[in-house]
Design a protein around this motif. Sequence first.
Motif, PDB file in Angstrom:
ATOM      1  N   ILE A   1      35.948  70.077  98.009  1.00 11.34           N
ATOM      2  CA  ILE A   1      37.078  70.877  97.546  1.00 11.34           C
ATOM      3  C   ILE A   1      37.749  70.107  96.415  1.00 11.34           C
ATOM      4  CG2 ILE A   1      39.329  71.806  98.184  1.00 11.34           C
ATOM      5  CD1 ILE A   1      38.180  72.052 101.061  1.00 11.34           C
ATOM      6  N   THR A   2      37.863  70.749  95.265  1.00  7.17           N
ATOM      7  CA  THR A   2      38.448  70.078  94.105  1.00  7.17           C
ATOM      8  C   THR A   2      39.950  70.254  94.081  1.00  7.17           C
ATOM      9  OG1 THR A   2      36.427  70.385  92.832  1.00  7.17           O
ATOM     10  CG2 THR A   2      38.427  69.887  91.590  1.00  7.17           C
ATOM     11  N   ILE A   3      40.641  69.134  93.963  1.00  7.31           N
ATOM     12  CA  ILE A   3      42.095  69.120  93.817  1.00  7.31           C
ATOM     13  C   ILE A   3      42.359  68.948  92.326  1.00  7.31           C
ATOM     14  CG2 ILE A   3      44.242  67.970  94.465  1.00  7.31           C
ATOM     15  CD1 ILE A   3      42.538  66.680  96.793  1.00  7.31           C
ATOM     16  N   HIS A   4      42.808  70.010  91.693  1.00 12.56           N
ATOM     17  CA  HIS A   4      43.079  69.973  90.262  1.00 12.56           C
ATOM     18  C   HIS A   4      44.495  69.447  90.024  1.00 12.56           C
ATOM     19  CE1 HIS A   4      39.444  72.107  89.158  1.00 12.56           C
ATOM     20  NE2 HIS A   4      39.662  72.902  90.190  1.00 12.56           N
ATOM     21  N   MET A   5      44.620  68.543  89.080  1.00  7.88           N
ATOM     22  CA  MET A   5      45.925  67.994  88.719  1.00  7.88           C
ATOM     23  C   MET A   5      46.194  68.318  87.250  1.00  7.88           C
ATOM     24  SD  MET A   5      46.956  66.604  91.544  1.00  7.88           S
ATOM     25  CE  MET A   5      48.472  65.979  90.852  1.00  7.88           C
ATOM     26  N   GLU A   6      47.464  68.494  86.950  1.00 10.40           N
ATOM     27  CA  GLU A   6      47.863  68.720  85.561  1.00 10.40           C
ATOM     28  C   GLU A   6      48.148  67.368  84.916  1.00 10.40           C
ATOM     29  OE1 GLU A   6      47.707  71.701  84.091  1.00 10.40           O
ATOM     30  OE2 GLU A   6      46.987  72.565  85.972  1.00 10.40           O
ATOM     31  N   GLU A   7      49.160  67.276  84.076  1.00 11.31           N
ATOM     32  CA  GLU A   7      49.438  66.042  83.333  1.00 11.31           C
ATOM     33  C   GLU A   7      50.082  64.932  84.155  1.00 11.31           C
ATOM     34  OE1 GLU A   7      51.458  66.540  79.646  1.00 11.31           O
ATOM     35  OE2 GLU A   7      50.046  68.047  78.928  1.00 11.31           O
ATOM     36  N   ARG A   8      50.676  65.272  85.293  1.00  9.36           N
ATOM     37  CA  ARG A   8      51.435  64.291  86.067  1.00  9.36           C
ATOM     38  C   ARG A   8      50.917  64.243  87.499  1.00  9.36           C
ATOM     39  NH1 ARG A   8      57.192  65.376  88.407  1.00  9.36           N
ATOM     40  NH2 ARG A   8      56.206  67.392  88.425  1.00  9.36           N
ATOM     41  N   LEU A   9      50.772  63.028  88.022  1.00  5.15           N
ATOM     42  CA  LEU A   9      50.418  62.841  89.422  1.00  5.15           C
ATOM     43  C   LEU A   9      51.530  62.048  90.077  1.00  5.15           C
ATOM     44  CD1 LEU A   9      47.078  61.908  91.051  1.00  5.15           C
ATOM     45  CD2 LEU A   9      49.169  60.737  91.707  1.00  5.15           C
TER      46      LEU A   9
ATOM     47  N   LEU B   1      50.792  66.556  96.544  1.00  5.29           N
ATOM     48  CA  LEU B   1      50.835  67.291  97.806  1.00  5.29           C
ATOM     49  C   LEU B   1      50.748  68.800  97.588  1.00  5.29           C
ATOM     50  CD1 LEU B   1      53.441  65.213  99.848  1.00  5.29           C
ATOM     51  CD2 LEU B   1      50.962  65.348 100.195  1.00  5.29           C
ATOM     52  N   SER B   2      51.388  69.297  96.542  1.00  6.94           N
ATOM     53  CA  SER B   2      51.306  70.736  96.236  1.00  6.94           C
ATOM     54  C   SER B   2      49.877  71.136  95.870  1.00  6.94           C
ATOM     55  CB  SER B   2      52.248  71.104  95.089  1.00  6.94           C
ATOM     56  OG  SER B   2      53.577  70.967  95.494  1.00  6.94           O
TER      57      SER B   2
ATOM     58  N   ALA C   1      44.673  73.598  97.195  1.00  8.80           N
ATOM     59  CA  ALA C   1      43.211  73.476  97.191  1.00  8.80           C
ATOM     60  C   ALA C   1      42.619  73.610  98.594  1.00  8.80           C
ATOM     61  CB  ALA C   1      42.802  72.139  96.574  1.00  8.80           C
ATOM     62  N   CYS C   2      43.303  73.039  99.574  1.00  5.79           N
ATOM     63  CA  CYS C   2      42.783  73.017 100.942  1.00  5.79           C
ATOM     64  C   CYS C   2      43.290  74.168 101.794  1.00  5.79           C
ATOM     65  CB  CYS C   2      43.139  71.691 101.598  1.00  5.79           C
ATOM     66  SG  CYS C   2      42.364  70.275 100.813  1.00  5.79           S
ATOM     67  N   ASN C   3      44.093  75.022 101.184  1.00  9.89           N
ATOM     68  CA  ASN C   3      44.631  76.174 101.903  1.00  9.89           C
ATOM     69  C   ASN C   3      45.355  75.745 103.181  1.00  9.89           C
ATOM     70  OD1 ASN C   3      45.134  78.929 102.071  1.00  9.89           O
ATOM     71  ND2 ASN C   3      43.315  79.308 103.311  1.00  9.89           N
ATOM     72  N   PHE C   4      46.257  74.764 103.038  1.00 13.07           N
ATOM     73  CA  PHE C   4      47.026  74.298 104.183  1.00 13.07           C
ATOM     74  C   PHE C   4      47.900  75.425 104.726  1.00 13.07           C
ATOM     75  CE2 PHE C   4      47.180  69.461 103.066  1.00 13.07           C
ATOM     76  CZ  PHE C   4      45.858  69.337 103.423  1.00 13.07           C
TER      77      PHE C   4
ATOM     78  N   HIS D   1      54.874  69.294 103.202  1.00 10.62           N
ATOM     79  CA  HIS D   1      54.862  68.606 101.901  1.00 10.62           C
ATOM     80  C   HIS D   1      55.357  67.169 101.997  1.00 10.62           C
ATOM     81  CE1 HIS D   1      53.541  72.000  99.454  1.00 10.62           C
ATOM     82  NE2 HIS D   1      54.165  72.727 100.351  1.00 10.62           N
ATOM     83  N   ASN D   2      54.837  66.455 103.007  1.00 12.34           N
ATOM     84  CA  ASN D   2      55.093  65.025 103.129  1.00 12.34           C
ATOM     85  C   ASN D   2      53.793  64.357 103.552  1.00 12.34           C
ATOM     86  OD1 ASN D   2      55.006  64.842 106.146  1.00 12.34           O
ATOM     87  ND2 ASN D   2      56.816  66.149 105.988  1.00 12.34           N
TER      88      ASN D   2
END
Length: 123
Positions: free
Chosen positions: A34-42, A48-49, A54-57, A63-64
Motif C-alpha cells: 500500500i503506497t502512502i503518498h506524501m506531498e511537500e511536507r512530512l 498520519l493523515s 492509504a490504509c483505509n483506517f 490520528h496519534n
Amino acid sequence: MTQAIYYVNQSSIGRNLVKGKSSKTSATIPEQAITIHMEERLDKETLLSSLAKACNFPSWFGHNWDAAWDCLTDSDIEHLALDLTAVKNINTEDFNVFKSIIEDAFKEFGKPQLWIIVASDGQ
C-alpha cells in the motif's frame, strides 16, 4: 526478507531493485504494498493523515502514534511503501517515530514491512 524497513531509490523501482537498509541484498517492493503518498511536507499530522487514507483506517482512528500502532497491528496490512519523492521538508523526529512504530510492530508481529522511496539523484 527479515527486516522491517528498506530504502529504495526511485530510479531502481523500474528495475525492481531495492537495496536493503542494512543489507546488500536486493528485494522487490511487493505488488500488494500500500503506497502512502506524501506531498511537500512530512510531519506527524501529514504522515498520519496520509497513512490513514492509504490504509483505509476506521473512522475512530485518533490520528496519534498509539492509534497508528493499533490500526497497523490489528489489520491485515503486511507491506507499505512510503513515497518521499515529492517531500521537501521532513520533520526528522516525527519520521523517526514512525519508523520506530514500523520496526516495533515488525519485531512483535512480523508485519508490516516498509519500503521508503526516495528521489533519484539529481531530482
